[in-house]
Design a protein around this motif. Structure first.
Motif, PDB file in Angstrom:
ATOM      1  N   LEU A 161      51.222  78.739   1.121  1.00 40.17           N
ATOM      2  CA  LEU A 161      51.046  79.934   1.946  1.00 40.17           C
ATOM      3  C   LEU A 161      51.237  79.576   3.410  1.00 40.17           C
ATOM      4  O   LEU A 161      50.725  78.565   3.886  1.00 40.17           O
ATOM      5  CB  LEU A 161      49.645  80.511   1.730  1.00 40.17           C
ATOM      6  N   SER A 206      46.406  75.400  -1.824  1.00 42.04           N
ATOM      7  CA  SER A 206      45.101  75.377  -2.475  1.00 42.04           C
ATOM      8  C   SER A 206      45.275  74.839  -3.891  1.00 42.04           C
ATOM      9  O   SER A 206      45.908  75.467  -4.724  1.00 42.04           O
ATOM     10  CB  SER A 206      44.544  76.812  -2.485  1.00 42.04           C
ATOM     11  N   GLN A 213      44.143  74.131  -7.431  1.00 39.98           N
ATOM     12  CA  GLN A 213      43.125  74.672  -8.340  1.00 39.98           C
ATOM     13  C   GLN A 213      43.295  74.180  -9.754  1.00 39.98           C
ATOM     14  O   GLN A 213      42.435  74.407 -10.588  1.00 39.98           O
ATOM     15  CB  GLN A 213      43.210  76.207  -8.359  1.00 39.98           C
ATOM     16  N   ASP A 221      43.700  72.372   0.476  1.00 43.78           N
ATOM     17  CA  ASP A 221      42.338  72.747   0.097  1.00 43.78           C
ATOM     18  C   ASP A 221      42.027  72.250  -1.301  1.00 43.78           C
ATOM     19  O   ASP A 221      42.755  72.556  -2.245  1.00 43.78           O
ATOM     20  CB  ASP A 221      42.180  74.272   0.147  1.00 43.78           C
ATOM     21  N   SER A 226      38.782  72.605  -2.616  1.00 41.70           N
ATOM     22  CA  SER A 226      37.423  73.074  -2.919  1.00 41.70           C
ATOM     23  C   SER A 226      37.236  73.419  -4.388  1.00 41.70           C
ATOM     24  O   SER A 226      36.110  73.485  -4.873  1.00 41.70           O
ATOM     25  CB  SER A 226      37.058  74.273  -2.036  1.00 41.70           C
ATOM     26  N   ALA A 227      38.334  73.636  -5.107  1.00 40.97           N
ATOM     27  CA  ALA A 227      38.212  73.959  -6.532  1.00 40.97           C
ATOM     28  C   ALA A 227      38.140  72.708  -7.406  1.00 40.97           C
ATOM     29  O   ALA A 227      37.893  72.812  -8.601  1.00 40.97           O
ATOM     30  CB  ALA A 227      39.392  74.824  -6.980  1.00 40.97           C
ATOM     31  N   VAL A 259      38.724  75.422   5.657  1.00 44.74           N
ATOM     32  CA  VAL A 259      40.033  75.818   6.189  1.00 44.74           C
ATOM     33  C   VAL A 259      39.950  76.118   7.688  1.00 44.74           C
ATOM     34  O   VAL A 259      40.803  75.688   8.466  1.00 44.74           O
ATOM     35  CB  VAL A 259      40.576  77.056   5.432  1.00 44.74           C
ATOM     36  N   GLU A 260      38.898  76.838   8.069  1.00 43.69           N
ATOM     37  CA  GLU A 260      38.766  77.198   9.483  1.00 43.69           C
ATOM     38  C   GLU A 260      38.696  75.976  10.390  1.00 43.69           C
ATOM     39  O   GLU A 260      39.365  75.909  11.412  1.00 43.69           O
ATOM     40  CB  GLU A 260      37.498  78.019   9.660  1.00 43.69           C
ATOM     41  N   ILE A 287      42.050  74.296  10.560  1.00 43.36           N
ATOM     42  CA  ILE A 287      42.979  74.961  11.483  1.00 43.36           C
ATOM     43  C   ILE A 287      42.639  74.562  12.920  1.00 43.36           C
ATOM     44  O   ILE A 287      43.523  74.253  13.721  1.00 43.36           O
ATOM     45  CB  ILE A 287      42.900  76.501  11.303  1.00 43.36           C
ATOM     46  N   ILE A 307      37.640  80.468  -8.908  1.00 46.92           N
ATOM     47  CA  ILE A 307      38.739  80.538  -7.962  1.00 46.92           C
ATOM     48  C   ILE A 307      38.178  80.397  -6.554  1.00 46.92           C
ATOM     49  O   ILE A 307      37.263  81.130  -6.183  1.00 46.92           O
ATOM     50  CB  ILE A 307      39.472  81.884  -8.135  1.00 46.92           C
ATOM     51  N   PRO A 308      38.687  79.448  -5.768  1.00 53.15           N
ATOM     52  CA  PRO A 308      38.113  79.240  -4.442  1.00 53.15           C
ATOM     53  C   PRO A 308      38.420  80.403  -3.495  1.00 53.15           C
ATOM     54  O   PRO A 308      39.478  81.030  -3.588  1.00 53.15           O
ATOM     55  CB  PRO A 308      38.781  77.955  -3.955  1.00 53.15           C
ATOM     56  N   LEU A 357      38.745  81.166   0.469  1.00 52.87           N
ATOM     57  CA  LEU A 357      38.901  80.449   1.735  1.00 52.87           C
ATOM     58  C   LEU A 357      38.695  81.408   2.901  1.00 52.87           C
ATOM     59  O   LEU A 357      39.227  82.514   2.895  1.00 52.87           O
ATOM     60  CB  LEU A 357      40.304  79.839   1.808  1.00 52.87           C
ATOM     61  N   ARG A 358      37.941  80.962   3.881  1.00 53.16           N
ATOM     62  CA  ARG A 358      37.685  81.811   5.040  1.00 53.16           C
ATOM     63  C   ARG A 358      38.627  81.458   6.173  1.00 53.16           C
ATOM     64  O   ARG A 358      38.786  80.293   6.528  1.00 53.16           O
ATOM     65  CB  ARG A 358      36.245  81.611   5.489  1.00 53.16           C
ATOM     66  N   ILE A 359      39.271  82.476   6.727  1.00 50.64           N
ATOM     67  CA  ILE A 359      40.143  82.287   7.891  1.00 50.64           C
ATOM     68  C   ILE A 359      39.725  83.336   8.896  1.00 50.64           C
ATOM     69  O   ILE A 359      40.041  84.513   8.743  1.00 50.64           O
ATOM     70  CB  ILE A 359      41.622  82.473   7.524  1.00 50.64           C
ATOM     71  N   GLY A 360      39.018  82.918   9.926  1.00 48.63           N
ATOM     72  CA  GLY A 360      38.489  83.879  10.897  1.00 48.63           C
ATOM     73  C   GLY A 360      37.554  84.835  10.183  1.00 48.63           C
ATOM     74  O   GLY A 360      36.655  84.400   9.457  1.00 48.63           O
ATOM     75  N   LEU A 407      40.513  84.587   1.971  1.00 46.58           N
ATOM     76  CA  LEU A 407      41.777  84.448   1.248  1.00 46.58           C
ATOM     77  C   LEU A 407      41.516  83.929  -0.158  1.00 46.58           C
ATOM     78  O   LEU A 407      40.832  82.922  -0.334  1.00 46.58           O
ATOM     79  CB  LEU A 407      42.695  83.473   2.002  1.00 46.58           C
ATOM     80  N   SER A 423      43.620  82.851  -3.579  1.00 44.86           N
ATOM     81  CA  SER A 423      44.933  82.586  -4.149  1.00 44.86           C
ATOM     82  C   SER A 423      44.775  82.457  -5.661  1.00 44.86           C
ATOM     83  O   SER A 423      44.150  81.524  -6.148  1.00 44.86           O
ATOM     84  CB  SER A 423      45.485  81.302  -3.526  1.00 44.86           C
ATOM     85  N   ASP A 451      46.302  86.597  -2.817  1.00 47.58           N
ATOM     86  CA  ASP A 451      47.674  86.099  -2.970  1.00 47.58           C
ATOM     87  C   ASP A 451      48.002  85.930  -4.448  1.00 47.58           C
ATOM     88  O   ASP A 451      47.283  85.245  -5.173  1.00 47.58           O
ATOM     89  CB  ASP A 451      47.818  84.756  -2.253  1.00 47.58           C
TER      90      ASP A 451
END
Lengths: 119, 119
Positions: A7, A16, A18, A48, A50-51, A106-107, A110, B4-5, B7-10, B14, B16, B48
């Motif tokens: 993405l 991500s 998984q 990522d 995390s899964a 993720v934040e 970034i 399913i993970p 994800l935080r963006i701001g 999200l 996927s 997604d």
């Protein structure tokens, strides 16, 4: 064919993971990711995990190799979302992730990438 | 347990979707997502589906329901990354995704959500 989606968020790419990694899936991911870094002129890659409940030496090496490939294409890689249990296992197994930066989520990943190429 | 993970963006979340959905996984996702919308005070959810080759009526309904749940929690949902073949199948099967906005990819989804609550 099974593949892991990549993405795009600004000039970063987010992957991500998984599903269980196997040889062919890892190769497909590396092919796709290097293609996308070039095509999208990405400056950073977030992976990522995390899964994942487990990171073994195969996945560890795959992540390190992917980061090395990204680096020669001028993109930095940050591994995000590692579960506490995975961190414990990595250290207990003596696995290191050479050349890979990590961030909590993720934040923060970034933010880390932003700092490293905007400064 | 498989999940399913998210994800935080701001102030967006999200998700996927890469694996085959079944009842329990869908319920876990909806539980997790509604929890996270409240906890993270998220204003938008990006789902997604670029990894999915097929969207059947079960997944369609799951996505619509998830969007409806998000909406009552004051978060908007945008479905992103639909493959052309999936769009064709959806229409041919007569499946609609009531209450779900779509965007080509994550970036356009973020832009769409940004416009809808920043204006």
């Amino acid at each position: 064919m099974e593949r892991i989606p990549i993405l795009r968020i600004g000039d970063l790419l987010l992957v991500s993971i998984q599903v269980d990694m196997h040889d062919r899936l890892a190769m497909t991911l590396q092919d796709d990711l290097t293609d996308r870094i070039v095509k999208d002129r990405a400056k950073g890659v977030l992976i990522d995990i995390s899964a994942l409940d487990l990171v073994d030496s195969f996945i560890g090496r795959m992540i390190s190799n992917t980061a090395a490939m990204a680096r020669v294409l001028d993109a930095q890689t940050v591994l995000v979302g590692m579960q506490p249990a995975v961190a414990i296992t990595l250290v207990e197994l003596g696995l290191t992730l050479p050349g890979v930066k990590t961030a909590l989520n993720v934040e923060k990943g970034i933010a880390l990438l932003g700092k490293s190429y905007q400064s």
